[in-house]
Design an enzyme around this catalytic site. Structure first.
Site, PDB file in Angstrom:
ATOM      1  N   HIS A 190      -0.516  -9.144  -6.848  1.00 19.63           N
ATOM      2  CA  HIS A 190      -1.417  -8.674  -5.793  1.00 19.63           C
ATOM      3  C   HIS A 190      -1.710  -7.172  -5.914  1.00 19.63           C
ATOM      4  CE1 HIS A 190      -2.469  -8.322  -1.303  1.00 19.63           C
ATOM      5  NE2 HIS A 190      -3.321  -9.195  -1.795  1.00 19.63           N
TER       6      HIS A 190
ATOM      7  N   LYS B 146      -3.109  -3.428  -6.950  1.00 21.02           N
ATOM      8  CA  LYS B 146      -4.449  -2.879  -7.159  1.00 21.02           C
ATOM      9  C   LYS B 146      -4.317  -1.401  -7.548  1.00 21.02           C
ATOM     10  CE  LYS B 146      -5.128  -5.605  -3.066  1.00 21.02           C
ATOM     11  NZ  LYS B 146      -5.031  -6.867  -3.675  1.00 21.02           N
TER      12      LYS B 146
ATOM     13  N   ASP C 129      -7.617   8.414 -17.396  1.00 26.05           N
ATOM     14  CA  ASP C 129      -7.018   9.473 -18.226  1.00 26.05           C
ATOM     15  C   ASP C 129      -5.609   9.862 -17.801  1.00 26.05           C
ATOM     16  OD1 ASP C 129      -9.116   9.624 -19.998  1.00 26.05           O
ATOM     17  OD2 ASP C 129     -10.130  11.258 -18.934  1.00 26.05           O
TER      18      ASP C 129
ATOM     19  N   HIS D  17      -8.616  -5.558   6.359  1.00 24.66           N
ATOM     20  CA  HIS D  17      -7.940  -5.805   5.092  1.00 24.66           C
ATOM     21  C   HIS D  17      -7.028  -4.654   4.677  1.00 24.66           C
ATOM     22  CE1 HIS D  17      -7.531  -6.897   0.738  1.00 24.66           C
ATOM     23  NE2 HIS D  17      -7.516  -8.099   1.261  1.00 24.66           N
TER      24      HIS D  17
ATOM     25  N   LYS E 214      -3.877  -2.169   4.438  1.00 24.05           N
ATOM     26  CA  LYS E 214      -2.438  -2.361   4.558  1.00 24.05           C
ATOM     27  C   LYS E 214      -1.796  -0.979   4.585  1.00 24.05           C
ATOM     28  CE  LYS E 214      -4.021  -5.676   1.402  1.00 24.05           C
ATOM     29  NZ  LYS E 214      -4.370  -6.722   2.284  1.00 24.05           N
TER      30      LYS E 214
ATOM     31  N   ASP F 116       7.009   7.594  12.592  1.00 25.52           N
ATOM     32  CA  ASP F 116       7.204   8.838  13.356  1.00 25.52           C
ATOM     33  C   ASP F 116       6.123   9.873  13.082  1.00 25.52           C
ATOM     34  OD1 ASP F 116       9.466   7.755  14.495  1.00 25.52           O
ATOM     35  OD2 ASP F 116      10.851   8.674  13.064  1.00 25.52           O
TER      36      ASP F 116
END
Length: 514
Positions: A168, A170, A175, A409, A411, A416
């Site tokens: 999952h 991404k 470079d 979507h 996440k 704190d």
């Protein structure tokens, strides 16, 4: 698609069939990220900031979907030596082919391109992948490949325990100097390029020490036992493959929707500012966290290969506040106990997830819905984003595209108002135990307080607040707007049949799959 409900319902029968493992990958050369990139255009542009902020990573938030697309295109155009790209979903739609073309053009000018794709979501792309892979400067590997290319559901019936575990992650790295990590897959709905569903999501551009850690994670996955040369599964490129691919690139760019979308993208100044050394980066201490790819082949429930324990150690124990944004929120027994115990000791725990009406995964909502009452009774604050949130959002916030409906979507979570995580990890059972994930922890109050302000100022308008009703047992949903408050006794904007389906699913023993 993210969840295969049919596979879940057949799980008991599937497990009874056993599993047929793939052989180890062969004819594969182990490669690693290039390190001699300090004199590339990106290296020279970033060097002064790194020198002035020793040990810290420069961060630029990308909540705007079009900025996020522009960042990927412009990093691709700026790359002089290498591009390392890793994704769970890459659709053959407008955004997908515009980025395929950008990678192709980079390879044409001599840039080494390594493209690692989870194979569950490559349906319909075999010919394109074969042609890309045949380019002398492009190598494509498929993570945890499916053997049956035409009927992918059959792979779950013959090899469920392996195929059910996905990559999952991404990341998009140019470079070994700049990288983009976060929640977005490569598809129209993640970049505001379609007229239908659009997602509110979050990526960050990073430059500095964190980039080499992202590159190290990429290398580990690229050379892992689950990454196979694409040619072994998609076959060789056809004689006219290049001509067909170039025709597809030209046709995609010529579409009226693509023309107007690219015009809006060209107006995004952020990445040009990076190359001109004008981009205002936040410099923060960072930790890159990721699952060991051994998680994909794990049959013994090893804890040492999991991201979550490391994420919890890095984020630290919340003392005052914990804010969580997770589109698929399935805390399970352990997560529910953890969150309720925090709330009971005085920590303000706020959670934003998709409402049933906004969710693109109704089955997953069942794993969350049955936990709401217990969480609320402990004092946890629950918010569920509205399907029309994009129409009510502050235009200056730019979290949504121009679609007719919206979903969540992103996440991210903050502890704190001091530390914040951005990545691919959902607070659900699949991210915890089955899929591999990655992300970055930023120890920076300014960035973390941005999520705090989002909860304080925007969430009450963009989302329904879920509360216990006066009887202390049933639930109610509060919608706030300029005209006041409106109360609902059931999940707003949903049909009776949908709510009943979720109720039935919540009874089934499938929470471990969600």
């Amino acid at each position: 698609m993210k969840r295969i409900l049919s596979a879940a319902l057949l799980a008991s029968a599937v497990l009874a069939t056993g599993c047929a493992s793939l052989p180890p990958p062969t004819d594969r050369l182990e490669t690693t990220a290039l390190s001699d990139t300090a004199q590339t255009r990106l290296g020279r542009a970033i060097a002064p900031g790194i020198a002035a902020n020793s040990g810290k990573t420069g961060i630029y938030r990308l909540p705007d979907p079009r900025d996020a697309f522009a960042a990927r295109v412009l990093l691709t155009e700026a790359a002089d030596k290498s591009l390392d790209v890793q994704y769970f979903i890459w659709h053959g739609d407008r955004v997908g082919y515009l980025l395929f073309e950008a990678l192709w053009q980079a390879a044409e000018r001599g840039v080494r391109v390594r493209l690692l794709l989870d194979d569950l979501n490559t349906k319909g792309l075999d010919a394109t992948i074969a042609t890309l892979d045949a380019h002398p400067n492009i190598e494509v590997r498929l993570y945890n490949p499916v053997v049956n290319r035409d009927n992918r559901g059959l792979n779950f019936l013959t090899d469920f325990s392996r195929v059910n575990r996905r990559m999952h992650n991404k990341s998009f790295t140019a470079d070994n100097q700049a990288t983009i990590v976060g929640g977005r897959n490569i598809a129209d709905e993640y970049f505001g390029a379609g007229a239908g569903l659009t997602f509110a999501d979050l990526d960050v551009l990073a430059a500095g020490p964190a980039v080499s850690e992202v590159s190290r994670a990429f290398d580990i996955y690229w050379n892992s036992a689950s990454a196979y040369p694409a040619s072994a599964f998609v076959g060789p490129a056809t004689a006219d493959g290049i001509a067909q691919l170039r025709a597809k690139f030209a046709a995609t760019r010529a579409e009226p929707e693509s023309i107007s979308y690219l015009e809006r993208i060209r107006a995004a100044p952020a990445m040009r500012d990076l190359l001109d050394r004008k981009l205002a980066l936040e410099w923060a201490t960072t930790d890159v966290v990721y699952d060991d790819p051994a998680k994909t082949l794990d049959t013994e429930s090893r804890k040492d290969v999991l991201l979550l324990p490391e994420l919890m150690r890095t984020m630290g124990r919340p003392e005052r506040q914990l804010d969580i944004v997770s589109p698929y929120f399935v805390p399970g027994d352990g997560g529910t106990e953890l969150l309720t115990s925090m709330a009971k000791r005085g920590v303000t725990v706020r959670i934003l997830t998709n409402s049933l009406a906004a969710s693109d995964e109704k089955s997953v909502h069942s794993g969350y819905a049955k936990r709401r009452r217990e969480l609320l009774q402990a004092g946890v604050l629950l918010y569920e984003i509205k399907p029309a949130a994009s129409k009510q959002a502050d235009p200056s916030a730019s979290r949504f595209g121009s679609g007719s409906s919206s979903g969540l979507h992103a996440k991210t979570l903050a502890v704190d108002s001091q530390r914040i995580f951005v990545g691919s990890f959902n607070f659900d059972q699949r991210s915890t135990h089955l899929n591999t994930e990655m992300g970055v922890v930023l120890s920076d109050p300014a960035l973390a307080q941005g999520l705090t302000r989002f909860f304080d100022e925007e969430v009450p308008i963009l989302a329904y607040e879920v509360r216990l009703a006066a009887d202390g047992n049933s639930l109610e949903w509060i919608e706030r707007s300029a005209s006041g408050e409106k109360h609902y006794e059931t999940d707003p904007e949903t049909r009776w049949s949908t709510r009943m389906g979720v109720e039935l699913l919540s009874i089934l023993p499938i929470e471990w799959l969600l």
